[in-house]
Design a protein around this motif. Sequence first.
Motif, PDB file in Angstrom:
ATOM      1  N   ILE A  92       0.837  -1.215   0.000  1.00 43.18           N
ATOM      2  CA  ILE A  92       0.000   0.000   0.000  1.00 43.18           C
ATOM      3  C   ILE A  92       0.866   1.256   0.000  1.00 43.18           C
ATOM      4  N   ILE A  93       1.809   1.339   0.955  1.00 45.69           N
ATOM      5  CA  ILE A  93       2.617   2.562   1.063  1.00 45.69           C
ATOM      6  C   ILE A  93       3.555   2.702  -0.126  1.00 45.69           C
ATOM      7  N   GLY A  94       4.253   1.615  -0.477  1.00 49.82           N
ATOM      8  CA  GLY A  94       5.154   1.679  -1.624  1.00 49.82           C
ATOM      9  C   GLY A  94       4.428   1.894  -2.930  1.00 49.82           C
ATOM     10  N   GLY A  95       3.225   1.306  -3.072  1.00 54.26           N
ATOM     11  CA  GLY A  95       2.465   1.498  -4.299  1.00 54.26           C
ATOM     12  C   GLY A  95       2.010   2.926  -4.482  1.00 54.26           C
ATOM     13  N   LEU A  96       1.504   3.534  -3.409  1.00 52.46           N
ATOM     14  CA  LEU A  96       1.072   4.929  -3.509  1.00 52.46           C
ATOM     15  C   LEU A  96       2.250   5.859  -3.756  1.00 52.46           C
ATOM     16  N   ALA A  97       3.379   5.590  -3.088  1.00 49.07           N
ATOM     17  CA  ALA A  97       4.549   6.450  -3.283  1.00 49.07           C
ATOM     18  C   ALA A  97       5.090   6.339  -4.697  1.00 49.07           C
ATOM     19  N   GLY A  98       5.118   5.115  -5.245  1.00 55.07           N
ATOM     20  CA  GLY A  98       5.652   4.947  -6.589  1.00 55.07           C
ATOM     21  C   GLY A  98       4.720   5.431  -7.670  1.00 55.07           C
TER      22      GLY A  98
END
Length: 393
Positions: free
Chosen positions: A206-212
């Motif tokens: 979730i966090i890495g997907g939104l950041a990327g």
Amino acid sequence: MTTPREPATQDHPPLEHSASTAPFDPYAADRLATDQGTAQATPGQIMWWRFRRHRLAFASGIFLCAIYASILICEVLAPYSLNRRNTDYIYAPPQAVHVIRDGQLVWPYTYGREMTLDMENLRRIYRDDTDDVQPLRFFCRGDPYEFWNLIPADLHLICPAKGGELFLLGTDRLGRDVLSRMIYGARISLTIGILGVSMSFALGIIIGGLAGYHGGTFDLLVQRVIEVLQSIPSIPLWMALAAIIPVTWSPILVFIGITVILGMLDWTGLARAVRSKLLALREEDYVLAAKLMGAGSGRIIRRHLIPGFMSHLIASATLTIPGMILGETALSFLGIGLRPPITSWGILLTEARSVNIIALYPWLMAPVIPVILVILAFNFLGDGLRDAADPYK
């Protein structure tokens, strides 16, 4: 005067002659069918074929499936119940199983034991009584238990002879069977790895997907948080967070707390991997097509981007679970993780903290063996999955 022209030599023999002299290849049709099947196979099938060729990883996968299946029936596999005490056999060494007697192959059996006190060294000395033969029993009635704390039962895979004792890996300071406690401890140690990885994967994706996918200020903030968390030594941070857990918590709450701690501290590496993948994939044409069709960012990430490197996530999971197991083992061994009456491999190793104990009773280090085997199996499995998922291999 013209000389008669010699018949032209053929550079290639006739087709019939070539077919008759060519070596016969019995596997040509199989290879052709395989090539055609590979061209029509899905990426999942190709990944599975590559994984099966990795024999060490395939064997590790079978071993892990077997050991995870065993935690479902650990009450049946254990010779004794979890807290069964045998006060007459404190610190008893492991017993040997024999199948040959008087030169003949017989039913598996053990010898009874005689205990004497060594008052000079203050130790118990156990000797086999070769006249007391105790045949083993299989699928027998033994100590009562509640299967998954729901169904009363007393069926065991292996039991000692009636009136005898069976300690294949010895006993501890309270006369409890080490093998039975190892089997029960596998349920906690292996489960905490799965639950911790599930939590860390949810946070990382979730966090890495939104950041990327979105980038910008949120991406910069996430990267700084990840850098701060990764700069802190893991074990001191685990110890500090585990020490916050109140002593008055029940064993189940402590188990949940340790799982949450391990999951919340292990998501940073996965988040960075997901971010880097999404930074590369978000510029693809199919992502633009999904945007033009009105798909939201959540759907694009969930349905189009994440499946594109799901194989990488699976391989990462197999390499993350060992860290979770080692984290729980280390915390419990240091006395700030799980606490009795919960039993895990880390708690069992607390019996062997002292060098003198290890020197006198080395069988108390037996819980190290399944920890090493499981960690190695997960590493081999992760290597095999990573090679199978590599599209350039």
